[in-house]
Write a protein that holds these residues in place. Structure first.
Motif, PDB file in Angstrom:
ATOM      1  N   PHE A 127     -20.766  -1.537  -4.593  1.00  0.00           N
ATOM      2  CA  PHE A 127     -19.351  -1.394  -4.939  1.00  0.00           C
ATOM      3  C   PHE A 127     -18.650  -0.420  -3.996  1.00  0.00           C
ATOM      4  CE2 PHE A 127     -15.935   0.808  -7.194  1.00  0.00           C
ATOM      5  CZ  PHE A 127     -15.143  -0.273  -7.591  1.00  0.00           C
ATOM      6  N   VAL A 128     -19.271   0.731  -3.758  1.00  0.00           N
ATOM      7  CA  VAL A 128     -18.656   1.740  -2.879  1.00  0.00           C
ATOM      8  C   VAL A 128     -18.570   1.221  -1.449  1.00  0.00           C
ATOM      9  CG1 VAL A 128     -18.939   4.045  -1.885  1.00  0.00           C
ATOM     10  CG2 VAL A 128     -19.314   3.683  -4.330  1.00  0.00           C
ATOM     11  N   SER A 129     -19.549   0.464  -1.017  1.00  0.00           N
ATOM     12  CA  SER A 129     -19.510  -0.122   0.324  1.00  0.00           C
ATOM     13  C   SER A 129     -18.335  -1.093   0.453  1.00  0.00           C
ATOM     14  CB  SER A 129     -20.825  -0.848   0.637  1.00  0.00           C
ATOM     15  OG  SER A 129     -21.915   0.038   0.621  1.00  0.00           O
ATOM     16  N   LEU A 130     -18.162  -1.952  -0.560  1.00  0.00           N
ATOM     17  CA  LEU A 130     -17.034  -2.886  -0.552  1.00  0.00           C
ATOM     18  C   LEU A 130     -15.709  -2.140  -0.616  1.00  0.00           C
ATOM     19  CD1 LEU A 130     -18.336  -5.706  -2.932  1.00  0.00           C
ATOM     20  CD2 LEU A 130     -18.040  -5.830  -0.452  1.00  0.00           C
ATOM     21  N   LEU A 131     -15.661  -1.070  -1.410  1.00  0.00           N
ATOM     22  CA  LEU A 131     -14.439  -0.271  -1.504  1.00  0.00           C
ATOM     23  C   LEU A 131     -14.076   0.313  -0.141  1.00  0.00           C
ATOM     24  CD1 LEU A 131     -13.532   2.184  -4.344  1.00  0.00           C
ATOM     25  CD2 LEU A 131     -13.308   2.913  -1.977  1.00  0.00           C
ATOM     26  N   ALA A 132     -15.080   0.812   0.578  1.00  0.00           N
ATOM     27  CA  ALA A 132     -14.837   1.391   1.901  1.00  0.00           C
ATOM     28  C   ALA A 132     -14.304   0.342   2.871  1.00  0.00           C
ATOM     29  CB  ALA A 132     -16.120   2.015   2.440  1.00  0.00           C
ATOM     30  N   VAL A 133     -14.899  -0.846   2.847  1.00  0.00           N
ATOM     31  CA  VAL A 133     -14.430  -1.932   3.718  1.00  0.00           C
ATOM     32  C   VAL A 133     -13.001  -2.317   3.358  1.00  0.00           C
ATOM     33  CG1 VAL A 133     -14.783  -4.338   4.371  1.00  0.00           C
ATOM     34  CG2 VAL A 133     -16.749  -2.813   4.137  1.00  0.00           C
ATOM     35  N   ALA A 134     -12.711  -2.377   2.057  1.00  0.00           N
ATOM     36  CA  ALA A 134     -11.363  -2.733   1.608  1.00  0.00           C
ATOM     37  C   ALA A 134     -10.351  -1.687   2.058  1.00  0.00           C
ATOM     38  CB  ALA A 134     -11.342  -2.874   0.088  1.00  0.00           C
ATOM     39  N   LEU A 135     -10.709  -0.411   1.975  1.00  0.00           N
ATOM     40  CA  LEU A 135      -9.788   0.651   2.378  1.00  0.00           C
ATOM     41  C   LEU A 135      -9.419   0.563   3.855  1.00  0.00           C
ATOM     42  CD1 LEU A 135     -11.047   3.824   0.478  1.00  0.00           C
ATOM     43  CD2 LEU A 135      -8.854   2.661   0.206  1.00  0.00           C
ATOM     44  N   GLY A 136     -10.270  -0.090   4.640  1.00  0.00           N
ATOM     45  CA  GLY A 136      -9.932  -0.297   6.051  1.00  0.00           C
ATOM     46  C   GLY A 136      -8.633  -1.062   6.199  1.00  0.00           C
ATOM     47  N   GLY A 137      -8.338  -1.944   5.261  1.00  0.00           N
ATOM     48  CA  GLY A 137      -7.076  -2.674   5.295  1.00  0.00           C
ATOM     49  C   GLY A 137      -5.892  -1.759   5.110  1.00  0.00           C
ATOM     50  N   TYR A 138      -6.048  -0.752   4.259  1.00  0.00           N
ATOM     51  CA  TYR A 138      -4.947   0.202   4.046  1.00  0.00           C
ATOM     52  C   TYR A 138      -4.760   1.098   5.267  1.00  0.00           C
ATOM     53  CZ  TYR A 138      -1.705   3.082   1.431  1.00  0.00           C
ATOM     54  OH  TYR A 138      -0.558   3.723   1.011  1.00  0.00           O
ATOM     55  N   VAL A 139      -5.878   1.485   5.886  1.00  0.00           N
ATOM     56  CA  VAL A 139      -5.783   2.280   7.124  1.00  0.00           C
ATOM     57  C   VAL A 139      -5.064   1.474   8.199  1.00  0.00           C
ATOM     58  CG1 VAL A 139      -7.118   3.354   8.981  1.00  0.00           C
ATOM     59  CG2 VAL A 139      -7.845   3.635   6.600  1.00  0.00           C
ATOM     60  N   LEU A 140      -5.405   0.188   8.308  1.00  0.00           N
ATOM     61  CA  LEU A 140      -4.759  -0.681   9.285  1.00  0.00           C
ATOM     62  C   LEU A 140      -3.259  -0.757   9.030  1.00  0.00           C
ATOM     63  CD1 LEU A 140      -4.820  -2.759  11.576  1.00  0.00           C
ATOM     64  CD2 LEU A 140      -5.392  -4.506   9.869  1.00  0.00           C
ATOM     65  N   ARG A 141      -2.879  -0.873   7.763  1.00  0.00           N
ATOM     66  CA  ARG A 141      -1.457  -0.941   7.418  1.00  0.00           C
ATOM     67  C   ARG A 141      -0.722   0.317   7.887  1.00  0.00           C
ATOM     68  NH1 ARG A 141       1.326   1.233   2.600  1.00  0.00           N
ATOM     69  NH2 ARG A 141       3.410   0.323   2.594  1.00  0.00           N
ATOM     70  N   ARG A 142      -1.297   1.480   7.616  1.00  0.00           N
ATOM     71  CA  ARG A 142      -0.649   2.729   8.016  1.00  0.00           C
ATOM     72  C   ARG A 142      -0.537   2.840   9.541  1.00  0.00           C
ATOM     73  NH1 ARG A 142       2.596   4.184   4.132  1.00  0.00           N
ATOM     74  NH2 ARG A 142       1.673   5.382   2.437  1.00  0.00           N
ATOM     75  N   LEU A 143      -1.563   2.412  10.254  1.00  0.00           N
ATOM     76  CA  LEU A 143      -1.509   2.473  11.714  1.00  0.00           C
ATOM     77  C   LEU A 143      -0.438   1.538  12.259  1.00  0.00           C
ATOM     78  CD1 LEU A 143      -5.330   2.594  12.561  1.00  0.00           C
ATOM     79  CD2 LEU A 143      -3.671   4.476  12.679  1.00  0.00           C
ATOM     80  N   LEU A 144      -0.323   0.347  11.657  1.00  0.00           N
ATOM     81  CA  LEU A 144       0.719  -0.592  12.089  1.00  0.00           C
ATOM     82  C   LEU A 144       2.105  -0.040  11.782  1.00  0.00           C
ATOM     83  CD1 LEU A 144      -0.855  -3.995  10.984  1.00  0.00           C
ATOM     84  CD2 LEU A 144      -0.590  -3.134  13.309  1.00  0.00           C
ATOM     85  N   GLN A 145       2.252   0.610  10.637  1.00  0.00           N
ATOM     86  CA  GLN A 145       3.539   1.211  10.298  1.00  0.00           C
ATOM     87  C   GLN A 145       3.925   2.293  11.294  1.00  0.00           C
ATOM     88  OE1 GLN A 145       2.660   2.284   6.149  1.00  0.00           O
ATOM     89  NE2 GLN A 145       4.467   1.107   5.563  1.00  0.00           N
ATOM     90  N   ALA A 146       2.918   3.008  11.794  1.00  0.00           N
ATOM     91  CA  ALA A 146       3.187   4.119  12.709  1.00  0.00           C
ATOM     92  C   ALA A 146       3.759   3.660  14.042  1.00  0.00           C
ATOM     93  CB  ALA A 146       1.910   4.917  12.947  1.00  0.00           C
ATOM     94  N   VAL A 147       3.560   2.388  14.396  1.00  0.00           N
ATOM     95  CA  VAL A 147       4.076   1.916  15.678  1.00  0.00           C
ATOM     96  C   VAL A 147       5.240   0.944  15.509  1.00  0.00           C
ATOM     97  CG1 VAL A 147       1.891   2.233  16.868  1.00  0.00           C
ATOM     98  CG2 VAL A 147       2.357   0.056  15.773  1.00  0.00           C
ATOM     99  N   GLN A 148       5.684   0.749  14.275  1.00  0.00           N
ATOM    100  CA  GLN A 148       6.827  -0.113  14.046  1.00  0.00           C
ATOM    101  C   GLN A 148       8.120   0.679  14.142  1.00  0.00           C
ATOM    102  OE1 GLN A 148       6.030  -2.244  10.282  1.00  0.00           O
ATOM    103  NE2 GLN A 148       6.466  -4.047  11.506  1.00  0.00           N
ATOM    104  N   VAL A 149       9.200   0.000  14.467  1.00  0.00           N
ATOM    105  CA  VAL A 149      10.521   0.623  14.437  1.00  0.00           C
ATOM    106  C   VAL A 149      10.927   0.787  12.985  1.00  0.00           C
ATOM    107  CG1 VAL A 149      12.951   0.345  15.027  1.00  0.00           C
ATOM    108  CG2 VAL A 149      11.203  -0.344  16.646  1.00  0.00           C
ATOM    109  N   LEU A 150      11.305   1.993  12.606  1.00  0.00           N
ATOM    110  CA  LEU A 150      11.644   2.275  11.219  1.00  0.00           C
ATOM    111  C   LEU A 150      13.148   2.482  11.065  1.00  0.00           C
ATOM    112  CD1 LEU A 150       8.780   4.824  10.644  1.00  0.00           C
ATOM    113  CD2 LEU A 150       8.821   2.418  10.013  1.00  0.00           C
ATOM    114  N   GLU A 151      13.832   1.463  10.587  1.00  0.00           N
ATOM    115  CA  GLU A 151      15.251   1.503  10.275  1.00  0.00           C
ATOM    116  C   GLU A 151      16.116   1.792  11.513  1.00  0.00           C
ATOM    117  OE1 GLU A 151      16.061   4.047   6.997  1.00  0.00           O
ATOM    118  OE2 GLU A 151      14.496   3.187   5.742  1.00  0.00           O
ATOM    119  N   SER A 152      15.802   2.837  12.231  1.00  0.00           N
ATOM    120  CA  SER A 152      16.563   3.186  13.419  1.00  0.00           C
ATOM    121  C   SER A 152      15.832   2.704  14.667  1.00  0.00           C
ATOM    122  CB  SER A 152      16.756   4.705  13.494  1.00  0.00           C
ATOM    123  OG  SER A 152      17.295   5.070  14.740  1.00  0.00           O
ATOM    124  N   SER A 153      16.595   2.277  15.666  1.00  0.00           N
ATOM    125  CA  SER A 153      15.984   1.820  16.914  1.00  0.00           C
ATOM    126  C   SER A 153      15.616   2.986  17.817  1.00  0.00           C
ATOM    127  CB  SER A 153      16.960   0.878  17.645  1.00  0.00           C
ATOM    128  OG  SER A 153      18.169   1.570  17.950  1.00  0.00           O
TER     129      SER A 153
END
Length: 278
Positions: free
Chosen positions: A73-99
């Protein structure tokens, strides 16, 4: 800024358009939900049973690992959390409201997303350490405070960090009040009552997280004032402090129920969230 425009186009046309990447990001919500649900359950249990303690992230993962099928279960949880880390990294390089890539608001938001990504990456690292039985328990915040204290202006850096963490907690509480920290759900696909309750428990969960951040920030400020990293600590310290207050069992139970609610909210958000990235 041509390189940044190209990066944006690549994200939109290749990465975000990929259905598998979008699904993995949403799986990250499930992983985060499972983590907070587990933390909340143990906190509520501690408020009912005096011979148990509420646990922070590391000890919660340790507890779950020792249950039947816990390592898987903990192994699967860790793999799943990788998706959330990916989301945050993608957000960090996106334009946010202002150009304007270099606007103060954009920089602060990006730093916040990167901090969140590194935090959950640390949870993933801890999860695999526990599963593989390497290393031993450590309080990441306390360890970091120890290292910072060794620097020439370490006390001031710890103080600044405590103030920032406390402010983040305040933003969470404000976000719980306004609902700005709640995901936009696809109303056409979700039952009205479920949507209403999801928003409600989501706000309670965000409120609980805000209180936890404020307590952690206060610990850091105290550590800076008294010049000792022993006063610094994470969620484990927050639970311990709550439990020692008058009616501590009640506050601990409410805190645990709030975090459980946040975990359940993340499950619903994973299924009905309108946008994978925002």
């Amino acid at each position: 800024m041509q390189w940044f425009d190209k990066t944006q186009r690549l994200l939109q046309n290749k990465v975000l358009a990929n259905p598998w990447i979008r699904r993995y990001i949403l799986v990250g919500y499930i992983g985060k939900g499972a983590l907070y649900l587990s933390i909340g359950i143990l906190a509520v249990r501690a408020s009912i049973m005096s011979n148990h303690q509420a646990s922070g992230t590391y000890l919660t993962l340790t507890f779950v690992t020792h249950q039947p099928w816990g390592r898987g279960f903990v192994s699967l949880l860790a793999v799943a959390l990788g998706g959330y880390v990916l989301r945050r990294l993608l957000q960090a390089v996106q334009v946010l409201e202002s150009s304007n890539f270099w606007s103060v608001k954009s920089i602060v938001q990006r730093l916040g997303y990167l901090m969140s990504a590194f935090t959950y990456a640390g949870v993933i690292y801890s999860a695999f350490k526990i599963v593989l039985q390497i290393g031993e328990y450590d309080d990441t915040i306390q360890d970091l405070a120890n290292e910072i204290f060794e620097q020439p202006i370490g006390e001031w850096l710890i103080l600044l960090g405590g103030i920032i963490v406390t402010m983040i907690g305040g933003f969470y509480i404000y976000g719980a009040y306004t609902g700005s920290y709640i995901s936009e759900l696809r109303s056409v696909d979700i039952n009205y009552r479920l949507e209403k309750w999801t928003i409600y428990i989501g706000k309670l969960g965000v409120l609980s997280r805000g209180i936890a951040f404020i307590l952690i920030g206060i610990f850091l400020i105290q550590a800076a004032i008294y010049g000792t990293a022993d006063l610094a600590g994470g969620l484990q310290n927050a639970f311990r402090e709550i439990a020692t207050q008058p009616l501590g069992w009640l506050w601990l139970r409410l805190m645990g129920m709030g975090l459980m609610g946040y975990g359940l909210y993340m499950f619903v958000a994973a299924k009905y969230r309108r946008y994978a990235i925002r």
